[in-house]
Design an enzyme around this catalytic site. Structure first.
Site, PDB file in Angstrom:
ATOM      1  CD  GLU A 183      -2.080  -2.279   1.035  1.00 36.04           C
ATOM      2  OE1 GLU A 183      -0.998  -2.725   1.474  1.00 36.04           O
ATOM      3  OE2 GLU A 183      -3.000  -3.010   0.639  1.00 36.04           O
ATOM      4  CG  HIS A 198     -11.891  -6.534   5.458  1.00 36.63           C
ATOM      5  ND1 HIS A 198     -11.177  -7.157   6.446  1.00 36.63           N
ATOM      6  CD2 HIS A 198     -11.218  -6.784   4.295  1.00 36.63           C
ATOM      7  CE1 HIS A 198     -10.130  -7.778   5.919  1.00 36.63           C
ATOM      8  NE2 HIS A 198     -10.126  -7.561   4.617  1.00 36.63           N
TER       9      HIS A 198
END
Ligand SMILES: Cc1ncc(C[n+]2csc(CCOP(=O)(O)OP(=O)(O)O)c2C)c(N)n1
Length: 666
Positions: free
Chosen positions: A403, A472
């Site tokens: 990321e 999530h």
């Protein structure tokens, strides 16, 4: 060995090292006399690295630099006057006094800037190299960093990314034996940092960082390799900083003997002697050269001292560039599109986003997509489906799970002519990219005095509803709204999603574009013609007179459901969707509150320090006299999102909770 070089080149290297040394000595003097303030990471001792390495590249090549970056900037061709002015915080400085010692950048000369976050320039350099490759240019990037930075995640992610994509970047590790006080011996399980290259299957070479020609010749091979398209090299330059990490460092972690040993290898003394021994230079000429350099430094000092400070008002400039608006295609909202009599068709939110990406990629070849599983897989939620087949692996670029490198590379590519759309699969993973987004993409323009743009879009999705729990399901928009330099967009309908994403891709500011995972299948109308939606314009999703409900993303739909229920009881709620949380259209909200005298803010994110708190404050500041009741927040509970459907539903706002809140204040 010297025969390979012209007299001009050899004297040039010496002069450049002397300019750096004398510049740093002058800066040190100004710091000690309290004339200069700020960081004091001096480059003295390491001059041969910057000069030798940068001597191998062209004017149109790039460098990225560090907190110890004055030497890099000077070697890349900086004007000493503008540099000294920047260090003294003057308006005439490279960054208009906004960057100072740790953020000197001269984007026009290919210096993409220095960073105060150790290692954070490495993904940026990687992105600049990606941009070079995608543009089909033969430029290269030199990425400077210290031994300390070679232990950051940014280093590992970047070298891996550059290796798999064979990017034209040379990673130059200036091993000066210490990361602040921690020695390389204590921070690495081996002696040579160049060894790390093996893990990425790229060459790792060592140069004598106290010898300008050795550095030059070592880096030159790496540069040639990069220009041939063979990919990155890790060059470790063994060097030493003569002074402390900064001037306040008493250097208790090293011995006088060690310092003397390294000073005996001084790059300037050694190189001058070499030139004198070879009959290229005389003591007299050396003295003249020194005097010339001192004169130049004194002129730079005088220029800086005589320069004005920036006006206090200029503190507010350069955070953002002008916001993009295309008068030809801009349509404010869906109801306007309908009033215009445009032919409409129904698509879902996912298709709307997909169409926006596709249309922008067709329109502008600089636009490309990068992220985890965006290619063959089509994105975790299918938004990029079909684009890989149409545009190929270069422009729909699957990345490793990295990321920080994705976000930083997007920033670097954006700063060097590309228009990346980087996908962070879940907003919860953005923590790993946070530094690159809020410290680099968002701040670079400002730190560099408005001389760079970072037109990167970070697409991600968040929100609860799928029972996938705390890693999530987050709603983290407030972190970014709180960070100056980046816009935040959260569309709720296919019309807004498509039009806003197209605008974001064309806008020159970095933008976080947050989708909601529960909206992808929601259908809505979009015009059958090309259109964009302006940033900073709220949409009144339902007109009402009794209460203003401000909601965004999925909560717009929940608020509209609540409004319909309330209408049955004779309460008419006005539902406002800001759509772009930054820039925020506060006027539409205030005007509504002036009419309804009541306001409720609804969001899925945790209540404490959420965006609702900001809206409540703004309403109070600007419409206090119009309020008949306190502004109420209907927000997510201050807990991580739990998995069980019962618990998950409990902690996010519902139609019922909104109705209850409205009834409390009516
Ligand atoms: C991410 C981060 N961690 C810690 C610091 C504090 N810090 C600034 S410079 C530095 C040492 C860096 O060492 P190195 O990368 O070897 O560069 P050098 O200072 O030796 O040039 C530290 C710990 C920082 N600025 N950024």
């Amino acid at each position: 060995m010297l025969e390979k070089y012209t007299l001009e080149e050899l004297i040039g290297y010496l002069r450049q090292m002397m300019r750096i040394r004398k510049f740093e000595e002058k800066y040190m003097d100004l710091l000690m006399r309290d004339i200069a303030k700020g960081a004091s990471h001096l480059y003295i001792g390491q001059e041969a690295v910057a000069v030798g390495a940068i001597a191998t590249i062209r004017k149109d090549d790039y460098i990225t630099s560090t907190h110890r970056g004055h030497g890099h900037c000077i070697a890349k061709g900086a004007d000493l006057k503008l540099m000294m002015a920047e260090l003294l915080g003057k308006a005439t400085g490279y960054c208009k006094g906004k960057g100072g010692s740790m953020h000197v950048a001269d984007v026009s000369s290919g210096n993409l800037g220095a960073t105060g976050i150790v290692g954070s320039n490495i993904p940026v350099a990687t992105g600049a190299a990606l941009s070079i490759k995608m543009r089909g240019s033969d430029q290269v990037v030199l990425c400077f960093f210290g031994d300390g930075a070679a232990n950051t995640g940014a280093f590992h992610e970047s070298l891996n990314m550059a290796a798999i994509w064979k990017l034209p970047v040379i990673y130059i590790c200036e091993n000066n034996l210490y990361g602040m006080s921690v020695s390389v011996k204590r921070a690495f399980p081996f002696e040579d940092i160049a060894e790390r290259a093996k893990g990425y299957n790229i060459p790792g070479v060592i140069a004598d960082g106290m010898d300008v020609l050795n550095v030059k010749e070592t880096v030159e091979m790496a540069v040639e390799r990069a220009r041939r398209g063979e990919g990155p090299t890790l060059v470790e330059c063994k060097t030493y900083r003569y002074y402390g990490h900064s001037l306040s460092d008493p250097r208790r972690y090293r011995t006088k003997e060690e310092e003397e040993y390294w000073r005996s290898k001084d790059p300037i003394i050694r190189f001058s002697k070499k030139l004198i021994d070879a009959g290229i230079l005389t003591e007299e000429k050396l003295k003249m050269l020194e005097e010339e350099v001192v004169r130049e430094i004194n002129e730079a000092e005088q220029f800086a001292l005589n320069s004005p400070y920036p006006s206090p008002e200029s503190a507010y400039e350069d955070v953002y560039t002008d916001i993009y608006v295309d008068p030809k295609t801009s349509i404010r909202d869906l109801s306007t599109a309908k009033k215009m009599g445009l032919k409409m068709r129904k698509i879902n939110y996912r298709q709307a986003l997909n169409e926006a990406l596709r249309e922008e990629m067709l329109r502008d070849e600089r636009v490309f997509i990068m992220g985890e599983d965006v290619g063959i897989y089509g994105g975790a939620y299918g938004v990029t489906r079909g684009l890989y087949d149409e545009f190929g692996p270069e422009r729909v670029r699957d990345t490793p799970i990295s990321e920080a490198a994705i976000a930083g590379a997007a920033a670097g590519a954006a700063m060097t002519g590309m228009r990346p759309v980087a996908e962070i699969m879940y907003i919860d993973f953005i923590t790993l990219a946070m530094d690159q987004i809020v410290n680099i993409a968002a701040k670079n323009r400002y730190m560099f005095g408005g001389k760079s743009i970072v037109p990167a879009v970070y697409r991600t999705q968040g929100g609860a509803g799928r029972g996938i729990a705390a890693h999530h399901s987050g709603s983290l928009e407030a972190w970014f709204i709180h960070s100056p330099g980046i816009f935040v967009v959260m569309p709720s309908t296919p019309f807004d999603a498509k039009g806003l994403l197209k605008t974001c891709i064309r806008d020159n500011n970095p933008i976080l574009f947050i989708e909601h995972k529960m909206l992808y299948n929601v259908e809505g109308e979009v015009p059958d013609v090309e259109y964009t939606v302006p940033l900073g314009v709220a949409d009144i999703k339902r007109v009402g007179t009794d209460v203003t409900i401000i909601a965004y993303s999925r909560m717009v739909h929940t608020a509209l459901e609540a409004a319909e229920e309330l209408a049955k009881e004779g309460i008419e709620a006005e539902v406002i969707d800001p759509r772009t949380l930054k820039p925020l259209d506060i006027n539409t909200i205030i005007n509504s509150v002036k009419k309804t005298h009541r306001a409720i803010v609804v969001h899925e994110a945790c209540k404490t320090c959420g965006f609702g708190a900001e809206i409540a404050s703004l309403v109070m500041e600007e419409a206090f006299d119009y309020l008949d009741a306190p502004v109420i927040r209907v927000a997510g509970a201050d807990v991580p999102i739990p998995m069980s459907p019962v618990l998950e539903t409990e902690v996010i706002p519902s139609k019922e909770k909104i109705i209850d809140a409205v009834k409390k204040i009516i």
